[in-house]
Design a protein around this motif. Structure first.
Motif, PDB file in Angstrom:
ATOM      1  N   PHE A  70      55.869  -0.032 -15.619  1.00  0.00           N
ATOM      2  CA  PHE A  70      54.653  -0.828 -15.643  1.00  0.00           C
ATOM      3  C   PHE A  70      54.762  -1.875 -16.757  1.00  0.00           C
ATOM      4  O   PHE A  70      55.504  -1.692 -17.733  1.00  0.00           O
ATOM      5  N   ARG A 104      56.664  -4.213  -8.034  1.00  0.00           N
ATOM      6  CA  ARG A 104      55.292  -3.752  -7.798  1.00  0.00           C
ATOM      7  C   ARG A 104      54.429  -4.912  -7.298  1.00  0.00           C
ATOM      8  O   ARG A 104      53.573  -4.734  -6.423  1.00  0.00           O
ATOM      9  N   SER A 105      54.668  -6.104  -7.849  1.00  0.00           N
ATOM     10  CA  SER A 105      53.913  -7.280  -7.405  1.00  0.00           C
ATOM     11  C   SER A 105      54.200  -7.582  -5.936  1.00  0.00           C
ATOM     12  O   SER A 105      53.289  -7.878  -5.160  1.00  0.00           O
ATOM     13  N   TRP A 116      55.719  -7.342 -16.780  1.00  0.00           N
ATOM     14  CA  TRP A 116      55.129  -6.977 -15.496  1.00  0.00           C
ATOM     15  C   TRP A 116      56.240  -6.378 -14.664  1.00  0.00           C
ATOM     16  O   TRP A 116      57.388  -6.288 -15.111  1.00  0.00           O
ATOM     17  N   ASN A 117      55.928  -5.913 -13.457  1.00  0.00           N
ATOM     18  CA  ASN A 117      56.970  -5.391 -12.581  1.00  0.00           C
ATOM     19  C   ASN A 117      57.032  -6.251 -11.322  1.00  0.00           C
ATOM     20  O   ASN A 117      56.073  -6.298 -10.530  1.00  0.00           O
ATOM     21  N   ASP A 126      49.550  -2.811 -11.358  1.00  0.00           N
ATOM     22  CA  ASP A 126      50.446  -2.991 -12.486  1.00  0.00           C
ATOM     23  C   ASP A 126      49.594  -3.260 -13.719  1.00  0.00           C
ATOM     24  O   ASP A 126      48.378  -3.476 -13.620  1.00  0.00           O
TER      25      ASP A 126
END
Length: 280
Positions: free
Chosen positions: A105, A234-235, A230-231, A241
């Motif tokens: 994360f 995941r985005s 950020w990831n 996130d």
């Protein structure tokens, strides 16, 4: 023979012998250097040239320096080369990155025990197929420091593993803008399948220089701690996130790791001297 090199002053860093300590923290951003130097005692700026901003102070009575490397492997390798020539032996990269593994994360710390060589600088130092790995002692100190500084919530964890070092930031965030975008995306997907934790731009080069320059009796130690801002994966998957721009915990991790290394090095030295004294 005519040369532009000056044996009394490093060509790019503009430092002289005695300006830096054995232990060096390596951020990328020159503006971050004075912020890190605040964690040192009696820190002063010893040089500034191009992307290189250098402060030296003390931790636990030991001289410690902070030197920015700029963005990417070439300038980072130059910094490490010239710092080694000035007497430095232990390096910790502290930087930011974009998460890849879904466990990461934004805000999490990444201890980079090895780096994928998806850049060009390391190939000027290491042969094809040879890994760019961190020093075990430095990695161990970073892990201990990260444990002390971590919590239980998303963005408070730490991870240890492989990171991705690249040359093109926009190749990561906008691969379709490249003529070889499909190749970039294919390799990225492969790294994700292998559990690569995050992507950054300097670790592979820094570690490569350290590996090559660590020739007996000289021991060069390199390691790195990265804050995931950020990831990226995941985005892409519209997963929650915790985005951050704060790298304070990563900086504290690097500083604490240097303290631990100083303590460990002193214990090892004292044990060695005791053995000599005892005739062993």
């Amino acid at each position: 023979m005519a040369t532009i090199m000056n044996e009394n002053e490093r060509f790019h860093l503009k430092i002289k012998n005695g300006d830096v300590g054995k232990y060096v923290i390596l951020p990328g951003d020159p503006g971050r250097v004075p912020k890190i130097a605040e964690y040192l005692e009696n820190a002063v700026q010893v040089a500034q040239n191009r992307e290189y901003n250098i402060y030296t102070g003390y931790l636990k009575g030991e001289k410690v320096s902070v030197c920015s490397t700029g963005i990417g492997g070439p300038s980072a390798a130059i910094a490490v080369e010239e710092l080694i020539d000035s007497g430095a032996t232990t390096f910790i990269r502290v930087g930011t990155s974009g998460g890849i593994d879904l466990r990461v994360f934004g805000g999490d710390l990444i201890i980079a025990e090895a780096a994928i060589r998806a850049e060009g600088t390391s190939y000027e130092y290491l042969p094809q197929g040879y890994p760019s790995i961190a020093d075990f002692e430095v990695t161990t100190a970073l892990v201990q420091a990260a444990k002390e500084l971590s919590g239980d919530g998303p963005g408070e964890h730490y991870h240890v593993g492989v990171v991705h070092s690249k040359d093109s930031f926009y190749g990561e965030v906008n691969p379709d803008g490249s003529a070889v975008g499909e190749n970039i995306k294919s390799r990225w997907e492969s790294y994700a399948k292998c559990g690569c934790l995050t992507s950054e731009m300097e670790c592979a080069a820094i570690y490569a220089v350290g590996l090559v320059r660590s020739v007996f009796p000289l021991k060069i130690r390199c390691g790195g701690v990265l804050t995931a801002l950020w990831n990226a994966e995941r985005s892409k998957k519209n997963m929650p996130d915790t985005i951050t721009n704060d790298s304070t915990r990563g900086i504290k991790c690097a500083v604490r790791a240097v303290e631990l290394l100083i303590e460990s090095d002193r214990r090892q030295y004292n044990d060695f001297m005791d053995r000599i004294h005892d005739g062993h």
